[in-house]
Scaffold this motif. Sequence first.
Motif, PDB file in Angstrom:
ATOM      1  N   GLN A 540      47.239  28.649  63.982  1.00 16.75           N
ATOM      2  CA  GLN A 540      46.946  29.471  62.816  1.00 16.75           C
ATOM      3  C   GLN A 540      47.106  28.679  61.521  1.00 16.75           C
ATOM      4  OE1 GLN A 540      48.871  33.537  64.772  1.00 16.75           O
ATOM      5  NE2 GLN A 540      49.232  33.073  62.625  1.00 16.75           N
ATOM      6  N   VAL A 541      46.263  29.018  60.557  1.00 21.36           N
ATOM      7  CA  VAL A 541      46.392  28.435  59.215  1.00 21.36           C
ATOM      8  C   VAL A 541      46.666  29.519  58.177  1.00 21.36           C
ATOM      9  CG1 VAL A 541      44.922  26.472  59.765  1.00 21.36           C
ATOM     10  CG2 VAL A 541      43.899  28.542  58.824  1.00 21.36           C
ATOM     11  N   ARG A 542      46.874  30.745  58.647  1.00 18.53           N
ATOM     12  CA  ARG A 542      47.145  31.870  57.741  1.00 18.53           C
ATOM     13  C   ARG A 542      48.173  32.786  58.389  1.00 18.53           C
ATOM     14  NH1 ARG A 542      44.304  36.751  58.923  1.00 18.53           N
ATOM     15  NH2 ARG A 542      43.305  36.608  60.975  1.00 18.53           N
ATOM     16  N   ASN A 543      48.824  33.588  57.595  1.00 18.95           N
ATOM     17  CA  ASN A 543      49.771  34.563  58.105  1.00 18.95           C
ATOM     18  C   ASN A 543      49.035  35.855  58.465  1.00 18.95           C
ATOM     19  OD1 ASN A 543      52.132  33.011  57.772  1.00 18.95           O
ATOM     20  ND2 ASN A 543      52.209  33.505  55.584  1.00 18.95           N
ATOM     21  N   ILE A 544      49.423  36.430  59.577  1.00 19.12           N
ATOM     22  CA  ILE A 544      48.855  37.710  59.996  1.00 19.12           C
ATOM     23  C   ILE A 544      49.885  38.791  59.700  1.00 19.12           C
ATOM     24  CG2 ILE A 544      47.977  39.070  61.939  1.00 19.12           C
ATOM     25  CD1 ILE A 544      47.144  36.448  63.250  1.00 19.12           C
ATOM     26  N   THR A 545      49.552  39.712  58.823  1.00 26.75           N
ATOM     27  CA  THR A 545      50.488  40.754  58.406  1.00 26.75           C
ATOM     28  C   THR A 545      50.635  41.810  59.501  1.00 26.75           C
ATOM     29  OG1 THR A 545      48.762  42.101  57.382  1.00 26.75           O
ATOM     30  CG2 THR A 545      49.802  40.393  56.011  1.00 26.75           C
ATOM     31  N   ASN A 556      38.047  35.372  63.951  1.00 28.70           N
ATOM     32  CA  ASN A 556      37.771  34.146  63.201  1.00 28.70           C
ATOM     33  C   ASN A 556      36.358  34.139  62.639  1.00 28.70           C
ATOM     34  OD1 ASN A 556      39.933  31.876  63.207  1.00 28.70           O
ATOM     35  ND2 ASN A 556      40.075  32.765  65.248  1.00 28.70           N
ATOM     36  N   ALA A 557      35.427  34.715  63.389  1.00 28.09           N
ATOM     37  CA  ALA A 557      34.033  34.714  62.950  1.00 28.09           C
ATOM     38  C   ALA A 557      33.843  35.512  61.673  1.00 28.09           C
ATOM     39  CB  ALA A 557      33.143  35.274  64.055  1.00 28.09           C
ATOM     40  N   TRP A 561      35.487  30.014  56.364  1.00 26.70           N
ATOM     41  CA  TRP A 561      35.739  28.834  57.201  1.00 26.70           C
ATOM     42  C   TRP A 561      37.159  28.306  57.043  1.00 26.70           C
ATOM     43  CZ3 TRP A 561      36.639  23.575  55.961  1.00 26.70           C
ATOM     44  CH2 TRP A 561      36.587  22.702  57.060  1.00 26.70           C
ATOM     45  N   LYS A 562      37.648  28.209  55.828  1.00 25.60           N
ATOM     46  CA  LYS A 562      38.965  27.596  55.595  1.00 25.60           C
ATOM     47  C   LYS A 562      40.129  28.458  56.070  1.00 25.60           C
ATOM     48  CE  LYS A 562      38.403  24.116  52.053  1.00 25.60           C
ATOM     49  NZ  LYS A 562      38.932  23.566  50.780  1.00 25.60           N
ATOM     50  N   ARG A 563      39.878  29.714  56.430  1.00 25.44           N
ATOM     51  CA  ARG A 563      40.959  30.580  56.897  1.00 25.44           C
ATOM     52  C   ARG A 563      40.933  30.763  58.415  1.00 25.44           C
ATOM     53  NH1 ARG A 563      41.795  35.979  54.303  1.00 25.44           N
ATOM     54  NH2 ARG A 563      43.942  35.544  54.886  1.00 25.44           N
ATOM     55  N   ARG A 564      39.989  30.120  59.060  1.00 27.35           N
ATOM     56  CA  ARG A 564      39.920  30.214  60.519  1.00 27.35           C
ATOM     57  C   ARG A 564      40.944  29.297  61.171  1.00 27.35           C
ATOM     58  NH1 ARG A 564      33.296  29.714  60.988  1.00 27.35           N
ATOM     59  NH2 ARG A 564      32.822  31.574  59.716  1.00 27.35           N
ATOM     60  N   ASP A 565      41.300  29.617  62.403  1.00 24.10           N
ATOM     61  CA  ASP A 565      42.273  28.813  63.140  1.00 24.10           C
ATOM     62  C   ASP A 565      41.687  27.443  63.493  1.00 24.10           C
ATOM     63  OD1 ASP A 565      43.892  31.052  63.103  1.00 24.10           O
ATOM     64  OD2 ASP A 565      43.263  31.724  65.100  1.00 24.10           O
ATOM     65  N   HIS A 566      42.578  26.450  63.633  1.00 22.49           N
ATOM     66  CA  HIS A 566      42.167  25.158  64.171  1.00 22.49           C
ATOM     67  C   HIS A 566      42.055  25.280  65.695  1.00 22.49           C
ATOM     68  CE1 HIS A 566      42.616  23.338  60.355  1.00 22.49           C
ATOM     69  NE2 HIS A 566      43.923  23.217  60.358  1.00 22.49           N
ATOM     70  N   ALA A 567      41.080  24.580  66.253  1.00 25.05           N
ATOM     71  CA  ALA A 567      40.878  24.579  67.704  1.00 25.05           C
ATOM     72  C   ALA A 567      41.270  23.216  68.263  1.00 25.05           C
ATOM     73  CB  ALA A 567      39.419  24.880  68.035  1.00 25.05           C
ATOM     74  N   LEU A 568      42.047  23.194  69.361  1.00 26.99           N
ATOM     75  CA  LEU A 568      42.531  21.939  69.936  1.00 26.99           C
ATOM     76  C   LEU A 568      42.362  21.927  71.449  1.00 26.99           C
ATOM     77  CD1 LEU A 568      44.915  23.084  67.688  1.00 26.99           C
ATOM     78  CD2 LEU A 568      45.549  20.678  67.908  1.00 26.99           C
ATOM     79  N   PHE A 569      42.273  20.715  71.972  1.00 33.57           N
ATOM     80  CA  PHE A 569      42.280  20.525  73.418  1.00 33.57           C
ATOM     81  C   PHE A 569      42.817  19.130  73.717  1.00 33.57           C
ATOM     82  CE2 PHE A 569      40.720  19.351  77.593  1.00 33.57           C
ATOM     83  CZ  PHE A 569      40.947  20.504  78.335  1.00 33.57           C
ATOM     84  N   VAL A 570      43.665  19.034  74.734  1.00 31.91           N
ATOM     85  CA  VAL A 570      44.135  17.742  75.239  1.00 31.91           C
ATOM     86  C   VAL A 570      43.935  17.744  76.747  1.00 31.91           C
ATOM     87  CG1 VAL A 570      45.845  17.458  73.399  1.00 31.91           C
ATOM     88  CG2 VAL A 570      46.522  18.532  75.560  1.00 31.91           C
ATOM     89  N   HIS A 588      39.387  24.436  61.768  1.00 33.13           N
ATOM     90  CA  HIS A 588      38.902  25.803  61.549  1.00 33.13           C
ATOM     91  C   HIS A 588      37.792  26.159  62.533  1.00 33.13           C
ATOM     92  CE1 HIS A 588      41.296  25.526  57.913  1.00 33.13           C
ATOM     93  NE2 HIS A 588      40.589  24.481  57.528  1.00 33.13           N
ATOM     94  N   GLY A 589      37.959  25.669  63.758  1.00 36.55           N
ATOM     95  CA  GLY A 589      36.936  25.896  64.785  1.00 36.55           C
ATOM     96  C   GLY A 589      37.062  27.221  65.489  1.00 36.55           C
ATOM     97  N   GLY A 590      38.190  27.910  65.296  1.00 31.21           N
ATOM     98  CA  GLY A 590      38.397  29.196  65.943  1.00 31.21           C
ATOM     99  C   GLY A 590      39.321  29.066  67.132  1.00 31.21           C
ATOM    100  N   GLY A 591      38.786  29.022  68.343  1.00 33.86           N
ATOM    101  CA  GLY A 591      39.609  28.957  69.550  1.00 33.86           C
ATOM    102  C   GLY A 591      39.469  27.636  70.263  1.00 33.86           C
ATOM    103  N   GLY A 592      40.561  27.160  70.830  1.00 35.39           N
ATOM    104  CA  GLY A 592      40.534  25.900  71.551  1.00 35.39           C
ATOM    105  C   GLY A 592      39.628  25.944  72.771  1.00 35.39           C
ATOM    106  N   SER A 593      39.598  27.078  73.460  1.00 39.65           N
ATOM    107  CA  SER A 593      38.780  27.184  74.665  1.00 39.65           C
ATOM    108  C   SER A 593      37.292  27.179  74.351  1.00 39.65           C
ATOM    109  CB  SER A 593      39.136  28.462  75.437  1.00 39.65           C
ATOM    110  OG  SER A 593      38.947  29.604  74.609  1.00 39.65           O
TER     111      SER A 593
END
Length: 648
Positions: A540-545, A556-557, A561-570, A588-593
Amino acid sequence: MKRSSRDTATSARRVSRRALVLGGLQLGVMGALGLRMRQMQIEQADEFRLLADENRINMRLIAPARGLIFDRNGRPIAENAQNYRIVIVKEDAGDVDEVIARLQKLIHLDEGELERARRELDRRSPFVPVTLTDQRSWEDIATVAVNAPALPGITPDVGLTRNYPLRDDFAHVVGYVGPVSDYDLSRMDDDDPLLQIPKFQIGKTGVENKLERRLRGKAGTKQIEVNAAGRVMRELGRDEGTPGSNLQLTVDAGLQNFVQARLALGHSAAAVVMDVRDGDLLAVGSAPAFDPNKFVRGISSADYALLTENMYRPLSNKAAQGGYPPGSTFKMMVTLAALEMGEVTPDETIWCPGYHTLGNRRFHCWKRGGHGHVDLEESLQQSCDVYYYELAQRVGIDKIAEMSRRFGFGHRFDVPMSAVTDGIMPTKQWKRDRYDKGWLVGDSLNAAIGQGFVLASPLQLAVMSARLASGSAIEPRLIKSVDGVETEVKGGGPLGVNENHLRRVRKAMYAVSNSRRGTAYGSRIQDEALALAGKTGTSQVRNITAAERARGVTSNADLPWKRRDHALFVGFAPYTAPRYAVSVVVEHGGGGSSAAAPVARDILLYALHGKLPPLESYPTSQRQEIEEMQRTLPLSPLDRDGGGRSRA
């Protein structure tokens, strides 16, 4: 009155004495002059000859050829290109404006270049050559040479300048060179006289900067004869100096090209591919990128503004400089810390109702209804947050941090790229030192799911993946050899982690990508021999109240764009015999999956096949979409089929 003979004799004696004295003095002066002339002409002849030569002969520096840079297969990625330029000597030209006007009728001249040249002509002596324009074609040079009689004072010339043939593919790794500036000189502890040569090129970023001294070489000299006015008459001798060292990087140009092209399909992203056996960095991608050739001669204000004002930050090497909350990709560290301490067993289950209560606060799981009872493998497979909130309370942040550092978190790796970050791996003492506050249990819960204070770069995440796959403390390596001499492979010692615990974590990562309930099942590799093991992450890059959570978290959609979550994968592949580890971050890609895992799979498949992967590697339902994606990727022609590269 007639003088007496006595007076006459006395007068004669006086004259004789004076004549003798005067003659003696004259002889003495002449003798002294003779001795001095003998001393100067014979005894001090060499000394005066040297002084005369110093007034007649000047020594001038010759810039050496800068060292070349190649990829792991010998493909040039930074080379020296001939720089055809046109120079003018003011005193030979006569009417400078008239001569330039004639030249403009033959070739196009940029007004900005001409204005700089005119200013230079005003500052320099009239016999000093000044560059009117450079980076010209051979046709332009030939045109000027043919018309030389009508262009007095104009001379075509040739030198060397840096060129990056693969353009933006290696912009963030190799970096670029540029003319040395007063600012550069003010911050460099370097007395090399080469730096005083006007427009001498030095490394500004990346490998070009970090290995500047090796790449620069040593100056040559030439002896030139000048007249009393200081005008060059002829060249008497030349020593070309020592060219810079040639470097071979561990990066594979074909894979790097694919990574950059694949990342470019998103807005802003980074990826790192690492060989799990020796730590070689095979690709270090950051998108968007830029053309480093624009910086070689000094980038224009307009072009520079386009880069600095771009919201996707093309000048930033996100792979090494970027620090991101790792999200759920951090959960393997918490798992290993708990296993090593005996705070959990692989088969123990923890109840997930969708939240974890701490005092009067709830820490929510990403799945609102909860996951029910989950064990270690299921918790990673489905990325249950509540499972890791519980482990964090049992283990504590200091033990989590101790385990994480074994896998590269909080460590600045010694790779020659600009501004490599060490990220943040917090501890209780770190928070006291940084904020003068005590550590809270809630801080541990946030850290357990890769949020809060924890920050890591894609480079660190790739190292973590490689160490999980190999079970050894390998170090990332970017320089493969210098002048043909192989560099040392560092690390490789034991991690100090129970191998059975590592196997459990690897098995759970396999389930993430290959079990139907796994968060990355949609990005599985169809060929079981090349099966992928990995972990998705969403930070997350923002707080969810509480109010938003009560009415339903905004998709996220539906966010800017700048408030969407970062998406990661390793992850790493193949699962049974790991060769390559990968990390992907899509800002800010939304979901890692959905955003990061498909990119990571494509990159690993290209690395495994050494070319665009066959469609048979993908699930049947995805092959048409993948075929269209591959067809539209902006790959270089050589890299579309792998370019005959080795599968290193």
